[in-house]
Design an enzyme around this catalytic site. Structure first.
Site, short mmCIF file in Angstrom:
data_model
loop_
_atom_site.label_atom_id
_atom_site.label_comp_id
_atom_site.label_asym_id
_atom_site.label_seq_id
_atom_site.Cartn_x
_atom_site.Cartn_y
_atom_site.Cartn_z
N THR A 154 0.83 -1.21 0.00
CA THR A 154 0.00 0.00 0.00
C THR A 154 0.86 1.26 0.00
OG1 THR A 154 -1.72 -1.17 1.19
CG2 THR A 154 -1.77 1.23 1.34
N THR A 163 1.86 -3.63 8.09
CA THR A 163 1.91 -4.44 9.31
C THR A 163 3.34 -4.97 9.48
OG1 THR A 163 -0.38 -5.10 8.99
CG2 THR A 163 0.94 -6.52 10.43
N GLN A 188 -34.56 -14.19 25.14
CA GLN A 188 -34.26 -14.54 23.74
C GLN A 188 -33.55 -13.39 23.02
OE1 GLN A 188 -37.93 -16.02 22.06
NE2 GLN A 188 -37.69 -18.01 23.08
N GLN A 220 -22.57 -5.08 23.28
CA GLN A 220 -23.93 -4.69 23.66
C GLN A 220 -24.41 -5.52 24.86
OE1 GLN A 220 -25.40 -2.16 22.32
NE2 GLN A 220 -27.40 -2.33 23.29
N GLY A 254 -23.23 -4.44 28.15
CA GLY A 254 -23.69 -3.12 28.58
C GLY A 254 -22.51 -2.17 28.74
N GLY A 255 -22.56 -1.32 29.75
CA GLY A 255 -21.50 -0.33 29.96
C GLY A 255 -20.14 -0.96 30.20
N GLU A 309 -5.95 -6.71 3.98
CA GLU A 309 -5.99 -7.88 3.08
C GLU A 309 -7.08 -7.74 2.00
OE1 GLU A 309 -3.24 -9.90 2.74
OE2 GLU A 309 -4.81 -11.36 2.31
N SER A 343 -13.88 -5.36 2.21
CA SER A 343 -15.07 -6.15 1.87
C SER A 343 -15.55 -5.84 0.46
CB SER A 343 -16.21 -5.83 2.87
OG SER A 343 -15.89 -6.34 4.13
N GLU A 344 -15.44 -4.57 0.07
CA GLU A 344 -15.89 -4.18 -1.28
C GLU A 344 -15.06 -4.91 -2.34
OE1 GLU A 344 -15.29 -2.05 1.18
OE2 GLU A 344 -17.28 -1.20 1.56
C1 LIG Z 1 -4.79 -3.04 10.20
C2 LIG Z 1 -4.30 -2.87 8.79
C3 LIG Z 1 -3.16 -3.53 8.37
C4 LIG Z 1 -2.68 -3.35 7.07
N1 LIG Z 1 -1.53 -4.00 6.70
C5 LIG Z 1 -1.03 -3.81 5.44
C6 LIG Z 1 0.17 -4.44 5.03
O1 LIG Z 1 0.82 -5.17 5.78
N2 LIG Z 1 0.65 -4.19 3.77
C7 LIG Z 1 -0.02 -3.36 2.92
O2 LIG Z 1 0.44 -3.20 1.80
N3 LIG Z 1 -1.18 -2.76 3.27
C8 LIG Z 1 -1.71 -2.97 4.51
N4 LIG Z 1 -2.86 -2.34 4.89
C9 LIG Z 1 -3.52 -1.43 3.95
C10 LIG Z 1 -4.76 -2.05 3.35
O3 LIG Z 1 -4.40 -3.06 2.44
C11 LIG Z 1 -5.54 -0.91 2.69
O4 LIG Z 1 -5.99 -0.03 3.72
C12 LIG Z 1 -6.74 -1.44 1.91
O5 LIG Z 1 -6.30 -2.18 0.80
C13 LIG Z 1 -7.62 -0.28 1.42
O6 LIG Z 1 -6.85 0.69 0.79
P1 LIG Z 1 -7.01 2.24 1.22
O7 LIG Z 1 -6.93 2.30 2.70
O8 LIG Z 1 -6.03 3.01 0.43
O9 LIG Z 1 -8.49 2.61 0.81
P2 LIG Z 1 -8.98 3.00 -0.67
O10 LIG Z 1 -8.39 2.10 -1.67
O11 LIG Z 1 -8.79 4.47 -0.84
O12 LIG Z 1 -10.53 2.69 -0.54
C14 LIG Z 1 -11.39 3.50 0.30
C15 LIG Z 1 -12.76 2.83 0.37
O13 LIG Z 1 -13.35 2.82 -0.94
C16 LIG Z 1 -13.69 1.48 -1.28
N5 LIG Z 1 -13.50 1.31 -2.71
C17 LIG Z 1 -12.37 1.55 -3.42
N6 LIG Z 1 -12.56 1.32 -4.72
C18 LIG Z 1 -13.86 0.89 -4.84
C19 LIG Z 1 -14.67 0.49 -5.94
N7 LIG Z 1 -14.19 0.45 -7.18
N8 LIG Z 1 -15.96 0.13 -5.69
C20 LIG Z 1 -16.43 0.16 -4.42
N9 LIG Z 1 -15.73 0.53 -3.36
C21 LIG Z 1 -14.44 0.90 -3.55
C22 LIG Z 1 -12.79 0.60 -0.45
O14 LIG Z 1 -13.35 -0.69 -0.29
C23 LIG Z 1 -12.73 1.38 0.85
O15 LIG Z 1 -13.86 1.11 1.62
C24 LIG Z 1 -3.37 -2.51 6.16
C25 LIG Z 1 -4.54 -1.86 6.59
C26 LIG Z 1 -5.00 -2.03 7.87
C27 LIG Z 1 -6.27 -1.32 8.30
#
Ligand SMILES: Cc1cc2nc3c(=O)[nH]c(=O)nc-3n(C[C@H](O)[C@H](O)[C@H](O)COP(=O)(O)OP(=O)(O)OC[C@H]3O[C@@H](n4cnc5c(N)ncnc54)[C@H](O)[C@@H]3O)c2cc1C
Length: 370
Positions: free
Chosen positions: A115, A147, A266, A323, A326-327, A350, A353-354
Site C-alpha cells: 500500500t 503491518t 431470547q 452490547q 452493557g457499559g 488484506e 469487503s468491497e
Molecule cells: C490493520 C491494517 C493492516 C494493514 N496491513 C497492510 C500491510 O501489511 N501491507 C499493505 O500493503 N497494506 C496494509 N494495509 C492497507 C490495506 O491493504 C488498505 O488499507 C486497503 O487495501 C484499502 O486501501 P485504502 O486504505 O487506500 O483505501 P482506498 O483504496 O482508498 O478505498 C477506500 C474505500 O473505498 C472502497 N473502494 C475503493 N474502490 C472501490 C470500488 N471500485 N468500488 C467500491 N468501493 C471501492 C474501499 O473498499 C474502501 O472502503 C493494512 C490496513 C489495515 C487497516
C-alpha cells in the site's frame, strides 16, 4: 508447536501485557523474542529450512487459538507468514536457501509493504520507482500501513519498473540494511501492537538477484499471493468470533436483571445462537479451502468469500458482545471492546469487503451471464 503451546504462550507471556500493548501500540522485545524461540515465525516453513513444517490446517487452528485473546499477535505471525509464502511459492532456490533459515527462527521478520498513500485498493496505481542501474535497481518511494513495519528487517516490496500499468510492476526482496526507514507505529484504533508503519525508501539499492519471479511479474504474483493469504487471514476473524462469543456467554449467564440471568432472554441468546451457527459454517469452509490449497489448488474466489464472511461475522459478533456486556463492554480494559476494535480492521486489511465483493461478482458474471 501445537495449539496447546500457543495457548500457553498467550496465557503465560502475553495476557498480562495486553493493556500495555494496547496503550503503547508496540510489542515488547521480550515477546517477539519468545515468539521466535517458540518457532512461531516459521510454522509452515519446511523442516529442511529450519521451520516447523506444519500443514496449512494446523497453522489455521493456531492462528484461531491466538486470536481468541490477541488478534494483534496473530496478525504479526500471519503477515510474516504470508510474506515468506511469496519466497516459498515464487522465489528461486538461491533466495529460499539464503532467506528461509533466518526467517524460520525470527532472525528475519517480514513485512509486505504494497500500500502507498495514494494506492491501497488500486494496487496497479503503485508509484514507487525501481530504476535499473547496471546489476542493481534503485528504489525510491513511500509505503504505508505496513503491518510489522516496526519489527521487520526484510520486506517484499512492489515497485514500478516500467510505465505499463500491470506489467510495469516487479516484486523485490529488500533488506532493512539496504536503507529502509520505518516511521511509526501508526496510531490506529485497531490492530494496536501490530507494528503498523510508514516505510521510506530513498535511493535504496537492490541487486537484480533479489527480484521475485521476473521483472514485470509483480502484479500477477501479488494478486495470487494476497488471494491465498485470505484463507489464513480469515482464521484471525474466526478466533475473534470465538473469543467474543465465549465472553458474551460467560457474562450473560452470570449477569442478572429482574431476578434472572440476561442469557435467558431470547433477545440476548438468539443473536449468540445465530453467531454460533454462522461460525460453524465458516469453520467448515475454512477447512475445505485449506485442504484445497494443500492439494495445490488456487481457490481465489472462495478465498474472497471466506474473507468477506469471516471478517463481517467478527464485526457482528464483537458488536453483539459489547452490547450484551452493557457499559462494562466499553471499559478500556474490556476484552470485547478490544476485539471489537480489532474486528473492524479485518474488514479493511488484506483487501476490503468491497474488493472481495468485486472479485465474487466478476465470477458471477463468468458463470451466469450466458
Ligand atoms: C490493520 C491494517 C493492516 C494493514 N496491513 C497492510 C500491510 O501489511 N501491507 C499493505 O500493503 N497494506 C496494509 N494495509 C492497507 C490495506 O491493504 C488498505 O488499507 C486497503 O487495501 C484499502 O486501501 P485504502 O486504505 O487506500 O483505501 P482506498 O483504496 O482508498 O478505498 C477506500 C474505500 O473505498 C472502497 N473502494 C475503493 N474502490 C472501490 C470500488 N471500485 N468500488 C467500491 N468501493 C471501492 C474501499 O473498499 C474502501 O472502503 C493494512 C490496513 C489495515 C487497516
Amino acid at each position: 508447536m501445537c495449539i496447546r503451546d500457543s495457548v500457553e504462550f498467550i496465557n503465560r507471556d502475553v495476557k498480562g501485557s495486553l493493556k500495555d500493548i494496547d496503550r503503547e501500540n508496540i510489542l515488547p522485545r521480550h515477546i517477539i523474542e519468545k515468539m521466535a524461540s517458540l518457532g512461531l515465525f516459521g510454522l509452515t516453513i519446511p523442516k529442511k529450512y529450519g521451520g516447523k513444517g506444519l500443514s496449512l490446517r494446523e497453522f489455521l487452528r493456531i492462528l484461531e487459538a491466538i486470536s481468541r485473546e490477541c488478534p494483534c499477535i496473530a496478525n504479526v505471525i500471519f503477515l510474516h507468514s504470508m510474506s515468506y509464502d511469496f519466497i516459498l511459492r515464487f522465489g528461486s532456490d538461491e533466495q529460499k536457501e539464503k532467506y528461509l533459515p533466518d526467517i524460520a527462527i525470527g532472525r528475519r521478520i517480514l513485512s509486505l509493504p504494497f500500500t502507498e498513500p495514494q494506492s491501497g485498493t488500486d494496487l496497479a496505481n503503485v508509484k514507487m520507482r525501481a530504476v535499473r542501474k547496471g546489476e542493481y535497481y534503485i528504489l525510491n518511494g513511500v509505503k504505508t500501513l505496513a503491518t510489522n513495519g516496526m519489527y521487520a528487517n526484510l520486506f517484499i516490496v512492489i515497485a514500478r519498473t516500467s510505465e505499463e500499468k500491470h506489467r510495469g510492476l516487479t516484486l523485490f526482496i529488500v533488506e532493512k540494511e539496504d536503507g529502509v526507514k520505518a516511521i511509526g507505529p501508526l496510531d490506529l484504533f485497531s490492530a494496536r501492537g501490530a507494528g503498523i508503519a510508514t516505510l521510506k525508501f530513498e535511493n535504496v539499492q537492490v541487486h537484480k538477484s533479489r527480484i521475485l519471479g521476473s521483472e514485470g511479474d509483480g502484479f500477477s504474483l501479488a494478486v495470487k499471493g494476497l488471494a491465498l493469504g485470505r484463507v489464513p487471514f480469515s482464521s484471525i476473524a474466526i478466533g475473534v468470533v470465538e473469543g467474543a462469543l465465549e465472553e458474551a456467554v460467560k457474562w450473560s449467564s452470570k449477569r442478572k436483571t429482574f431476578g434472572k440471568p440476561i442469557f435467558e432472554n431470547q433477545a440476548i441468546c438468539f443473536p449468540l445462537a445465530e453467531v454460533a451457527a454462522e461460525l460453524r459454517a465458516i469453520k467448515a469452509f475454512s477447512e475445505e479451502l485449506a485442504l484445497m490449497i494443500e492439494r495445490g489448488e488456487m481457490p481465489i474466489v472462495e478465498a474472497s468469500m471466506i474473507k468477506l464472511l469471516s471478517s463481517e461475522l467478527a464485526t457482528k459478533a464483537t458488536k453483539i458482545a459489547v452490547q450484551i456486556m452493557g457499559g462494562w463492554g466499553l471499559a478500556s480494559n474490556s476484552k470485547v471492546a478490544r476485539l471489537y476494535r480489532d474486528a473492524k480492521a479485518l474488514e479493511i486489511a488484506e483487501g476490503t469487503s468491497e474488493v472481495q465483493k468485486m472479485i465474487i461478482a466478476r465470477q458471477l458474471l463468468k458463470e451466469f451471464k450466458g
